[in-house]
Structures are given as structure tokens and as C-alpha cells.
Design an enzyme around this catalytic site. Structure first.
Site, PDB file in Angstrom:
ATOM      1  CE  LYS A 154      -3.993  -2.175   2.279  1.00 11.94           C
ATOM      2  NZ  LYS A 154      -5.004  -2.056   3.377  1.00 11.94           N
ATOM      3  NE  ARG A 213      -6.614 -12.084   5.488  1.00 12.13           N
ATOM      4  CZ  ARG A 213      -7.310 -10.946   5.438  1.00 12.13           C
ATOM      5  NH1 ARG A 213      -7.326 -10.202   4.328  1.00 12.13           N
ATOM      6  NH2 ARG A 213      -7.980 -10.529   6.474  1.00 12.13           N
ATOM      7  CG  PHE A 255     -13.325   1.602   6.750  1.00 13.04           C
ATOM      8  CD1 PHE A 255     -12.870   1.024   5.571  1.00 13.04           C
ATOM      9  CD2 PHE A 255     -13.910   0.780   7.713  1.00 13.04           C
ATOM     10  CE1 PHE A 255     -13.004  -0.342   5.346  1.00 13.04           C
ATOM     11  CE2 PHE A 255     -14.048  -0.592   7.493  1.00 13.04           C
ATOM     12  CZ  PHE A 255     -13.596  -1.148   6.300  1.00 13.04           C
ATOM     13  CG  HIS A 304      -5.495  -6.146  -0.345  1.00 11.54           C
ATOM     14  ND1 HIS A 304      -6.735  -6.031   0.219  1.00 11.54           N
ATOM     15  CD2 HIS A 304      -5.592  -7.120  -1.297  1.00 11.54           C
ATOM     16  CE1 HIS A 304      -7.558  -6.887  -0.388  1.00 11.54           C
ATOM     17  NE2 HIS A 304      -6.885  -7.568  -1.308  1.00 11.54           N
ATOM     18  CB  THR A 327      -7.527  -5.379   9.906  1.00 10.37           C
ATOM     19  OG1 THR A 327      -8.045  -6.542   9.263  1.00 10.37           O
ATOM     20  CG2 THR A 327      -7.847  -4.147   9.090  1.00 10.37           C
ATOM     21  NE  ARG A 380      -2.707  -5.581   7.106  1.00  8.91           N
ATOM     22  CZ  ARG A 380      -3.878  -6.083   6.761  1.00  8.91           C
ATOM     23  NH1 ARG A 380      -4.476  -6.974   7.538  1.00  8.91           N
ATOM     24  NH2 ARG A 380      -4.469  -5.686   5.650  1.00  8.91           N
ATOM     25  CE1 TYR A 409      -9.463  -2.805   0.142  1.00  7.24           C
ATOM     26  CE2 TYR A 409      -8.494  -0.993  -1.087  1.00  7.24           C
ATOM     27  CZ  TYR A 409      -8.367  -2.088  -0.249  1.00  7.24           C
ATOM     28  OH  TYR A 409      -7.118  -2.460   0.216  1.00  7.24           O
TER      29      TYR A 409
END
Ligand code: IDP
Ligand code: MG
Length: 140
Positions: free
Chosen positions: A11, A87, A59, A117, A93, A104, A51
Site C-alpha cells: 500500500k 494473511r 471507512f 492487502h 488488520t 502489519r 474496494y
């Protein structure tokens, strides 16, 4: 377990901090192969489309604005159980809730600017890969 393909996106918060190589090294160390990759800048329409599944969420507008705010690296990762394994590598998240050693946790700045993502099911992976790559652009 089967060999799968999943869509990954590095991202704008991560490309801005020059983290593409460090994130790709995590995938490769986990035996996920980068079988397609390109650096692009999504426009707002493309982000909205990608998205759309979240369009009722509060959001959504901010997220699409963020995803169009700078370059991203879109990529197809291939490997055994690639969707779930990616994942796991990504983590929760919200970086604040992500396990130690996840992408993350180590790189995410906020619940929105969370660096990566990854597709969440075989059906979404197929649809998301087709958003960015044609068959001849994916070389396994
Ligand atoms: P995921 O990326 O872990 O699958 P999703 O629930 O599918 O999480 O959300 C998609 C993206 O929307 C997240 O990666 C994050 O960038 C953003 N997002 C999710 N929840 C929030 C929120 O509560 N506030 C702001 N952005 C959010
Ligand atoms: Mg998701």
C-alpha cells in the site's frame, strides 16, 4: 493442501517508506513466489471499484482516497495454501492487534495505513487478480 494464487498489494504508506523489498523478502522467505508484479498508481475510480465490497462501511471513502494517494505494488503470490499463509504473514488488520513478527505489526502505521492487502478467499483472490493482471502477465 493445494497450490493457490493470491492478490497482494503493497500500500501507499509502505511504498512511501521504501519498504517494497523488505516486504517482498518476507513473502519469499515464507516460500510464496511473486509470479506477477507491477507498480502502479490507482485512480480514485479504480480504488472505489477494487474496494466496492466495503462501500457500506464508514471507512470506505477514506480508504479509497488513501489507496489512490500514492504508488502501490500489485502482485500475485503463489504457493501452498497461499491465501491463508499470506494473511498470517500480514497479521491483523489493525497493526496494534497484530502478532509480533507480522508485516502489519512491523510496518503498519494505523488500521487504515496498514502496509499490505491480501485476498481473503479463493473467490476473492480470483476476482482481485483479474482486476490487475491478464493471464499472460502471470508467469509461474
Ligand atoms: P483486511 O485488509 O485485513 O482484509 P478489511 O476488513 O477487508 O481488512 O478492510 C480493508 C481495509 O480497509 C483494511 O486493510 C484497512 O486498510 C481499511 N480498514 C479496515 N477497517 C478500518 C477502520 O476501522 N478504519 C479505517 N480503515 C479501515
Ligand atoms: Mg479484506
Amino acid at each position: 493442501m493445494a497450490v493457490e494464487r493470491t492478490l497482494s498489494i503493497i500500500k501507499p504508506d509502505a511504498t512511501a517508506r521504501n519498504l517494497t523489498g523488505q516486504i517482498n523478502a518476507r513473502f519469499e522467505a515464507a516460500e510464496l513466489r511473486i509470479v506477477a508484479q507491477k507498480r502502479i498508481r490507482m485512480n480514485r475510480e479504480q480504488a472505489d471499484m477494487f474496494y466496492a465490497v466495503h462501500k457500506e462501511r464508514a471507512f470506505y471513502g477514506d480508504l479509497c482516497e488513501f489507496m489512490a494517494s500514492g504508488p502501490v505494488v500489485v502482485q500475485v503470490l503463489e504457493g501452498e495454501d497461499a491465501i491463508a499463509r499470506n494473511r498470517e504473514l500480514m497479521g491483523d488488520t489493525n497493526p496494534a492487534n497484530a502478532d509480533e513478527g507480522t508485516i502489519r505489526k512491523d510496518f503498519g502505521e494505523s488500521i487504515e495505513a496498514n502496509s499490505v492487502h491480501g485476498s481473503d478467499s479463493p473467490e476473492t483472490a480470483e476476482w482481485e487478480i483479474a482486476c490487475f493482471f491478464s493471464r499472460i502477465e502471470i508467469i509461474g
